[in-house]
Design a protein around this motif. Structure first.
Motif, mmCIF file in Angstrom:
data_model
loop_
_atom_site.group_PDB
_atom_site.id
_atom_site.type_symbol
_atom_site.label_atom_id
_atom_site.label_comp_id
_atom_site.label_asym_id
_atom_site.label_seq_id
_atom_site.Cartn_x
_atom_site.Cartn_y
_atom_site.Cartn_z
ATOM 1 N N ILE A 218 53.229 9.430 45.111
ATOM 2 C CA ILE A 218 51.747 9.383 45.259
ATOM 3 C C ILE A 218 51.354 10.719 45.151
ATOM 4 C CG2 ILE A 218 50.081 8.947 47.092
ATOM 5 C CD1 ILE A 218 51.792 6.862 48.111
ATOM 6 N N LEU A 222 50.120 10.253 41.509
ATOM 7 C CA LEU A 222 48.652 9.643 41.473
ATOM 8 C C LEU A 222 47.675 11.060 41.536
ATOM 9 C CD1 LEU A 222 49.017 6.392 43.584
ATOM 10 C CD2 LEU A 222 48.440 6.778 41.254
ATOM 11 N N SER A 226 46.314 12.324 38.408
ATOM 12 C CA SER A 226 44.781 12.143 37.937
ATOM 13 C C SER A 226 44.071 13.294 37.725
ATOM 14 C CB SER A 226 44.185 11.245 38.985
ATOM 15 O OG SER A 226 43.660 11.856 40.112
ATOM 16 N N GLU A 237 46.278 5.928 37.194
ATOM 17 C CA GLU A 237 45.846 4.955 38.230
ATOM 18 C C GLU A 237 46.863 4.349 39.140
ATOM 19 O OE1 GLU A 237 42.383 4.858 38.247
ATOM 20 O OE2 GLU A 237 42.436 6.237 36.282
ATOM 21 N N GLN A 238 46.513 3.576 40.231
ATOM 22 C CA GLN A 238 47.393 3.123 41.113
ATOM 23 C C GLN A 238 47.434 1.459 40.637
ATOM 24 O OE1 GLN A 238 48.290 1.735 45.590
ATOM 25 N NE2 GLN A 238 46.238 1.876 45.231
ATOM 26 N N ILE A 290 51.998 2.487 39.840
ATOM 27 C CA ILE A 290 51.333 3.518 39.125
ATOM 28 C C ILE A 290 51.254 3.272 37.519
ATOM 29 C CG2 ILE A 290 51.303 6.145 38.663
ATOM 30 C CD1 ILE A 290 52.686 6.486 41.425
ATOM 31 N N MET A 468 41.865 3.513 43.608
ATOM 32 C CA MET A 468 42.025 4.909 43.773
ATOM 33 C C MET A 468 41.601 5.654 44.971
ATOM 34 S SD MET A 468 44.370 5.996 41.662
ATOM 35 C CE MET A 468 44.118 7.728 41.142
ATOM 36 N N PHE A 471 43.554 8.344 46.796
ATOM 37 C CA PHE A 471 44.260 9.148 45.881
ATOM 38 C C PHE A 471 43.284 9.805 44.944
ATOM 39 C CE2 PHE A 471 46.647 4.937 46.303
ATOM 40 C CZ PHE A 471 47.409 5.201 47.397
#
Ligand code: GTP
Ligand code: MN
Ligand code: MN
Length: 609
Positions: A218, A222, A226, A237-238, A290, A468, A471
């Protein structure tokens, strides 16, 4: 003092930048031993964990593990994205200056691994040779052996992945801390989960739960990803990612999409059942949590799953809902179960929804906190045996329908992007959106009920842009502009859609759609729509399938329920537009195209009689 050079030499870790980083942090956390690990160390680490009691056997090659009982989910409040530029402050990223957070974390971590082993985990969050590989490498250092075994299942781990990369790797430091004395959830909470995004450094203190402690997943996969994507022209992106092949025509469609945590990504990506629809389709699994997306040299939009494993919610996983998940956690798979219920005598595991009722014979059963079920007082009788956010960890290779090309560094072409969440009213089964700005707008206004995957938020309605929110690493207006820019560059635009498997009856609360394996039906309609084989019915908020177009063979849905999921409630939607306006107004400098999309939808709703 550990002779760090000697350890690194013996492990063949030659990258001088990595060596320097390991030494720097060893001097801060002062471990008793240092070990560089690779996937080949798994069997030995497992044996050590079984020996120490960190793992308990849960069948042949299956393991049960527990995280501390106050440490079972991500903590959004304690998660921070720090940079050196105040302009990076957004609404959801909990931005703080790097100059404030780094000294805090160094102080918390000082001496905090004393007496422990520091494991050095070089990893790659992409298949080797991916065009994004330069953003995918990292080195996690952790003082927690369970974290190592989880990372080995979730990422590609070994010194060979980072030796040639020079300084281009994420520095990811994890220190578990003294879990019983961290004041989790109190005003005196000592935990901090910080990504220093513009220094590509992750500093997490005070947890051993996967979402906080597997830093490749994560924090890097993420949050850091990002931020890097924003600066370098790709999207992180998740999202789950799956492929559907029509065996009759040979055509293949790849769909990715975002649903907030614990809202069905893993289920959707793993469990679609082509056999229910006459063996015409073949569904392949690429990823469940992901996706990194980019425009290739040929101008097409591509996607890949940076992970090498699945960290799935256990609750309600059973033969009917997700047989694929069960197949991927069979004896011999090496799967790890965290915070489920465990039988100390039979070594079985159980979670709510694994079977309709819990095991009848309580002998040996312990709940996720380790307390004997047989000792429960009458007041405790209704409490869950497994934590609602209990998880299984398994590698991609164990998933029976994993795509043959899941490790192809080229990635796969993306044909559709979907958004969805838990929405008990308003959202129909599926609505297709042709216009890119309207699709991005739809993602930005994704609103759903929060789940148990984050502490203390279960059931609250909230907006979760593109799933998101937890995140997000940079301002939302920039995020929207970045989406428009990347998709705008693609020569062939994906179709967008919003899906909802969670609409409920207002009176008795039952789900109107059977969900799970039947969700393929909605995606097939979307692919036919993209192909021009069906037209659907145009509404203010997108194109909905007609009852005739949707494959309902073998389903026995009450007409009333079907009508509800294939229509929109215009009044409810008009009310929603006001909430959306408020939500979007938080994001200063949002691109005009997004506001135009909002106004178009609002006007179309007003025009609807
Ligand atoms: P993270 O891994 O936390 O990001 O979540 P996720 O999006 O992968 O969620 P997951 O697929 O694990 O689903 C979580 C919960 O949603 C489980 O309890 C599932 O049983 C439930 N669920 C998933 N799909 C469906 C569906 O189609 N219908 C219904 N009613 N429930 C579903
Ligand atoms: Mn997730
Ligand atoms: Mn999942």
């Amino acid at each position: 003092m550990v002779d760090v050079d000697k350890v690194l030499d013996e492990a063949g870790l030659t990258n001088p930048h990595v060596r320097e980083y390991v030494k720097e942090w060893a001097a801060v956390t002062t471990p008793e031993r240092i070990e560089v690990v690779s996937a080949a160390d798994d069997a030995r680490l497992v044996a050590e964990a079984l020996e120490s009691g960190e793992f308990k056997p849960a069948g042949e090659g299956l393991y049960y593990s527990q995280s501390y009982y106050k440490d079972t989910a991500r903590s959004e409040e304690r998660t921070i994205v720090a940079t050196n530029d105040p302009a990076d402050k957004g609404i959801y990223n909990n931005w703080r200056p790097a100059s404030e957070m780094k000294p805090k974390l160094i102080e918390l971590m000082t001496g905090a691994s004393a007496g422990k082993t520091m494991y050095v985990i070089p990893y790659l969050m992409s298949p080797k040779g991916s065009p994004l590989a330069e953003f995918a490498a990292g080195v996690e250092i952790t003082d927690n052996r369970s974290v190592v075994m989880q990372m080995i299942r979730m990422a590609r781990v070994g010194a060979e992945y980072i030796n040639d990369l020079g300084d281009s790797f994420v520095r990811a430091v994890h220190v578990t801390g003294d879990l019983p004395n961290l004041g989790q959830g109190t005003p005196d909470d000592k935990r901090y989960f910080v990504t220093v995004a513009d220094e590509r450094t992750i500093l997490h203190f005070g947890s051993s739960y996967g979402g906080n402690a597997l830093l490749g997943k994560i924090a890097h996969g993420l949050r850091q990803g990002s931020y890097d994507g924003w600066k370098n022209g790709f999207l992180v992106e998740q999202f789950m990612l799956l492929g559907i092949t029509d065996k009759q025509t040979g055509e293949k469609y790849n769909i990715c999409g975002g649903f907030p945590s614990a809202s069905g990504k893993t289920n959707l990506a793993m469990t679609l059942a082509p056999d229910a629809l006459g063996d015409r389709y073949y569904v392949e699994f690429y990823g469940d949590d992901i996706a990194w997306l980019w425009v290739g040299e040929d101008g097409k939009l591509y996607g890949m799953n940076p992970e090498n494993g699945v960290f799935g919610v256990a609750k309600d996983t059973n033969e009917a809902t997700n047989p694929t998940a069960l197949d991927s956690i069979q004896p011999g798979s090496g799967a790890i179960f965290t915070n489920v219920a465990y039988n100390v005598k039979t070594q079985e595991v159980w979670w709510e929804g694994k079977t309709k009722n819990p095991p009848e014979d309580l002998d040996g059963w312990h709940d996720w906190k380790g307390e004997a079920i047989a000792d429960r007082t009458p007041e405790q009788a209704g409490e869950p045996w497994a934590h609602p956010n209990s998880r299984f960890t398994t590698t991609m290779g164990n998933v029976p329908n994993v795509a043959k090309d899941y490790e192809d560094p080229k990635g796969v072409e993306i044909h559709g992007i979907i958004f969805g969440g838990r929405t008990r009213d308003r959202e129909p089964l599926i609505r297709a959106i042709d216009d890119v700005a309207e699709g991005v707008y739809d993602g930005l206004t994704l609103g759903a009920e929060a789940t148990f995957a984050a502490d203390g938020l279960d059931g609250q309605l909230r907006y979760d842009p593109m799933s998101m929110r937890p995140f997000m690493s940079y301002p939302e207006a920039d995020y929207a502009a970045h989406w428009l820019e990347v998709i705008g560059r693609a020569s062939e635009k994906p179709v967008f859609a919003h899906v909802n498997w969670f609409q409920r009856d207002a009176e008795d609360g039952h789900f109107l759609w059977p969900g799970y394996r039947e969700n393929l039906r909605a995606l097939l309609w979307l692919m036919q729509y993209k192909n021009g084989q069906v037209e659907g019915r145009r509404t203010a908020v997108g194109v909905l399938p007609t009852e005739e177009e949707l494959n309902l063979e073998g389903l026995d849905l009450p007409q009333e329920d079907l009508d509800r999921i294939l229509t929109i409630d215009v009044d409810r939607w008009r009310q929603e537009m006001g909430f959306r306006e408020e939500h979007l107004n938080q994001f200063e400098g949002l691109p005009e195209e997004i506001w135009e999309a909002h106004r178009r939808v609002a006007k179309a709703l007003d025009d609807e009689s």
